[in-house]
Design an enzyme around this catalytic site. Structure first.
Site, PDB file in Angstrom:
ATOM      1  N   ASP A  21      -9.688 -20.369  35.578  1.00 49.48           N
ATOM      2  CA  ASP A  21     -10.797 -19.603  36.157  1.00 49.48           C
ATOM      3  C   ASP A  21     -12.113 -19.900  35.429  1.00 49.48           C
ATOM      4  O   ASP A  21     -12.115 -20.294  34.259  1.00 49.48           O
ATOM      5  CB  ASP A  21     -10.456 -18.105  36.070  1.00 49.48           C
ATOM      6  CG  ASP A  21     -11.307 -17.283  37.028  1.00 49.48           C
ATOM      7  OD1 ASP A  21     -11.961 -17.875  37.919  1.00 49.48           O
ATOM      8  OD2 ASP A  21     -11.315 -16.044  36.880  1.00 49.48           O
ATOM      9  N   ASN A  23     -14.758 -21.821  36.869  1.00 50.03           N
ATOM     10  CA  ASN A  23     -15.399 -23.089  37.256  1.00 50.03           C
ATOM     11  C   ASN A  23     -16.801 -22.868  37.829  1.00 50.03           C
ATOM     12  O   ASN A  23     -17.741 -23.594  37.506  1.00 50.03           O
ATOM     13  CB  ASN A  23     -14.571 -23.820  38.317  1.00 50.03           C
ATOM     14  CG  ASN A  23     -13.153 -24.083  37.882  1.00 50.03           C
ATOM     15  OD1 ASN A  23     -12.831 -23.918  36.717  1.00 50.03           O
ATOM     16  ND2 ASN A  23     -12.298 -24.490  38.817  1.00 50.03           N
ATOM     17  N   ARG A  34     -21.573 -24.865  42.515  1.00 49.57           N
ATOM     18  CA  ARG A  34     -20.241 -24.421  42.090  1.00 49.57           C
ATOM     19  C   ARG A  34     -19.189 -25.528  42.184  1.00 49.57           C
ATOM     20  O   ARG A  34     -18.312 -25.647  41.338  1.00 49.57           O
ATOM     21  CB  ARG A  34     -19.782 -23.233  42.959  1.00 49.57           C
ATOM     22  CG  ARG A  34     -20.518 -21.931  42.683  1.00 49.57           C
ATOM     23  CD  ARG A  34     -20.006 -20.837  43.622  1.00 49.57           C
ATOM     24  NE  ARG A  34     -18.567 -20.687  43.534  1.00 49.57           N
ATOM     25  CZ  ARG A  34     -17.931 -19.916  42.637  1.00 49.57           C
ATOM     26  NH1 ARG A  34     -18.644 -19.204  41.791  1.00 49.57           N
ATOM     27  NH2 ARG A  34     -16.624 -19.853  42.614  1.00 49.57           N
ATOM     28  N   ASN A  69      -8.216 -17.131  48.180  1.00 48.37           N
ATOM     29  CA  ASN A  69      -9.358 -18.051  48.075  1.00 48.37           C
ATOM     30  C   ASN A  69      -9.847 -18.567  49.435  1.00 48.37           C
ATOM     31  O   ASN A  69     -10.928 -19.163  49.524  1.00 48.37           O
ATOM     32  CB  ASN A  69      -9.040 -19.231  47.140  1.00 48.37           C
ATOM     33  CG  ASN A  69      -9.026 -18.862  45.671  1.00 48.37           C
ATOM     34  OD1 ASN A  69      -8.282 -19.434  44.872  1.00 48.37           O
ATOM     35  ND2 ASN A  69      -9.855 -17.902  45.265  1.00 48.37           N
ATOM     36  N   SER A 197      -4.671 -11.448  39.495  1.00 50.50           N
ATOM     37  CA  SER A 197      -5.111 -12.039  40.775  1.00 50.50           C
ATOM     38  C   SER A 197      -3.941 -12.608  41.575  1.00 50.50           C
ATOM     39  O   SER A 197      -4.012 -13.740  42.081  1.00 50.50           O
ATOM     40  CB  SER A 197      -6.181 -13.113  40.542  1.00 50.50           C
ATOM     41  OG  SER A 197      -7.307 -12.565  39.890  1.00 50.50           O
TER      42      SER A 197
HETATM   43  C1  IPE Z   1      -7.717 -16.838  40.686  1.00 51.32           C
HETATM   44  O1  IPE Z   1      -9.074 -16.909  40.433  1.00 51.32           O
HETATM   45  C2  IPE Z   1      -7.275 -17.987  41.526  1.00 51.32           C
HETATM   46  C3  IPE Z   1      -7.352 -19.316  40.917  1.00 51.32           C
HETATM   47  C4  IPE Z   1      -7.741 -19.590  39.706  1.00 51.32           C
HETATM   48  C5  IPE Z   1      -6.919 -20.398  41.761  1.00 51.32           C
HETATM   49  P1  IPE Z   1     -10.147 -16.126  41.330  1.00 51.32           P
HETATM   50  O2  IPE Z   1     -11.476 -16.414  40.750  1.00 51.32           O
HETATM   51  O3  IPE Z   1      -9.955 -16.466  42.755  1.00 51.32           O
HETATM   52  O4  IPE Z   1      -9.724 -14.614  41.105  1.00 51.32           O
HETATM   53  P2  IPE Z   1     -10.579 -13.280  41.289  1.00 51.32           P
HETATM   54  O5  IPE Z   1     -11.188 -13.334  42.656  1.00 51.32           O
HETATM   55  O6  IPE Z   1     -11.624 -13.275  40.229  1.00 51.32           O
HETATM   56  O7  IPE Z   1      -9.594 -12.190  41.112  1.00 51.32           O
HETATM   57  C1  IPE Z   2     -11.423 -20.923  39.541  1.00 53.63           C
HETATM   58  O1  IPE Z   2     -12.790 -20.902  39.309  1.00 53.63           O
HETATM   59  C2  IPE Z   2     -11.017 -21.914  40.602  1.00 53.63           C
HETATM   60  C3  IPE Z   2     -10.570 -21.316  41.853  1.00 53.63           C
HETATM   61  C4  IPE Z   2     -10.489 -20.047  42.102  1.00 53.63           C
HETATM   62  C5  IPE Z   2     -10.193 -22.219  42.902  1.00 53.63           C
HETATM   63  P1  IPE Z   2     -13.762 -19.993  40.166  1.00 53.63           P
HETATM   64  O2  IPE Z   2     -14.260 -20.772  41.322  1.00 53.63           O
HETATM   65  O3  IPE Z   2     -13.100 -18.712  40.513  1.00 53.63           O
HETATM   66  O4  IPE Z   2     -14.950 -19.750  39.159  1.00 53.63           O
HETATM   67  P2  IPE Z   2     -15.710 -18.377  38.910  1.00 53.63           P
HETATM   68  O5  IPE Z   2     -14.674 -17.365  38.567  1.00 53.63           O
HETATM   69  O6  IPE Z   2     -16.431 -18.049  40.181  1.00 53.63           O
HETATM   70  O7  IPE Z   2     -16.630 -18.679  37.778  1.00 53.63           O
HETATM   71 MG    MG Z   3     -12.916 -16.947  39.527  1.00 57.78          MG
END
Ligand code: IPE
Ligand code: IPE
Ligand code: MG
Length: 244
Positions: A21, A23, A34, A69, A197
């Site tokens: 998480d 990214n 992003r 997602n 999550s």
């Molecule tokens: C969890 O991260 C899913 C992955 C890393 C693939 P999210 O960023 O989607 O989770 P929430 O929305 O913060 O709970």
């Molecule tokens: C995790 O990083 C990757 C996926 C959920 C696919 P995020 O995209 O959730 O990054 P943040 O949490 O918004 O920084």
């Molecule tokens: Mg995230």
């Protein structure tokens, strides 16, 4: 001055699971879109897999895309799928060279055809490798996993292939997407969020959780070792009184 002692993993650790998480925030902090955070994220996988090999951790799970997602903008989903496809094609020789088998957890039927094909091809290419398992959770949700297993078992009962009396925890676990894999020992989530999550709900039942503020695109061998040091301090009791 004495040489700094390298870390040695002395606790049983068969399965480590990562929630990759942070990214998007990593990219935003650098003024980047992003999706460039997701591109950078993919580049961390090899180092982490190599570290697992170094510490003899045989099973690694990576949360790549959750059932939730799909709520993201289509453009971001498309980029994520592009990078995953690229990864599966590019890294397969490396998987073969280290004897790693790719397992996919999640319903890949909902993925676009090119991503589904990349998953199936990589799975087929590596299915006889026996040293390590890299379990990529893709369109994965812990609740979906459990409902899916229930449906498979109901079907077996309906067809007379099994009796309700035969359904116990190991039997149930064999119908999850993670069939054949041991329970998670250590669950690591990056980026400072402190929640599951919907990740591996059944499999994490007795896992140790380590949360780090490091965002996944910055998560390297050293950051991983910091998590392992924390894991090593934990007393795992499994409801008993022994300090394992
Ligand atoms: C969890 O991260 C899913 C992955 C890393 C693939 P999210 O960023 O989607 O989770 P929430 O929305 O913060 O709970
Ligand atoms: C995790 O990083 C990757 C996926 C959920 C696919 P995020 O995209 O959730 O990054 P943040 O949490 O918004 O920084
Ligand atoms: Mg995230």
């Amino acid at each position: 001055m004495g040489k700094k002692k390298e870390f040695a993993l002395e606790k049983k650790l068969d399965h480590v699971a990562f929630i990759m998480d942070g990214n998007g925030r990593w990219a935003n902090l650098r003024g980047l879109p992003r999706y460039l955070g997701h591109r950078e994220a993919i580049n961390r996988l090899r180092d982490i897999i190599d570290a697992c090999r170094e510490f003899n951790i045989k099973v690694m799970s990576f949360y790549a895309f959750s059932t939730e997602n799909w709520n993201r903008p289509q453009d971001e989903i498309d980029h994520l799928m592009d990078y995953l496809e690229e990864y599966f094609v590019k890294e397969i020789d490396y998987y073969d060279s280290i004897g790693a088998r790719l397992q996919i957890s999640g319903d890949i039927n909902r993925l676009r055809p090119s991503t589904r094909k990349a998953c199936i091809d990589a799975y087929e290419r590596t299915k006889n490798n026996q040293n390590f398992v890299v379990n990529v959770c893709l369109n994965y949700g812990g609740r979906d996993d459990i409902v899916h297993a229930c449906k498979l078992i109901c079907q077996e009962v309906k067809e007379g292939k099994t009796d309700i009396e035969n359904i116990d925890e190991p039997y149930f676990a064999e119908h999850l997407y993670t069939h054949g894999l041991p329970d998670v020992d250590l669950m690591i989530r990056t980026s400072g969020e402190v929640r599951l999550s919907n990740y591996l709900l059944w499999q994490n039942a007795y896992a140790e959780f380590v949360f780090t503020d490091v965002k996944w695109p910055d998560f390297n061998r050293k950051a991983f070792i910091d998590c392992l040091i924390e894991f090593q301090k934990r007393k795992r009791r499994y409801g008993g009184l022994k300090n394992g």
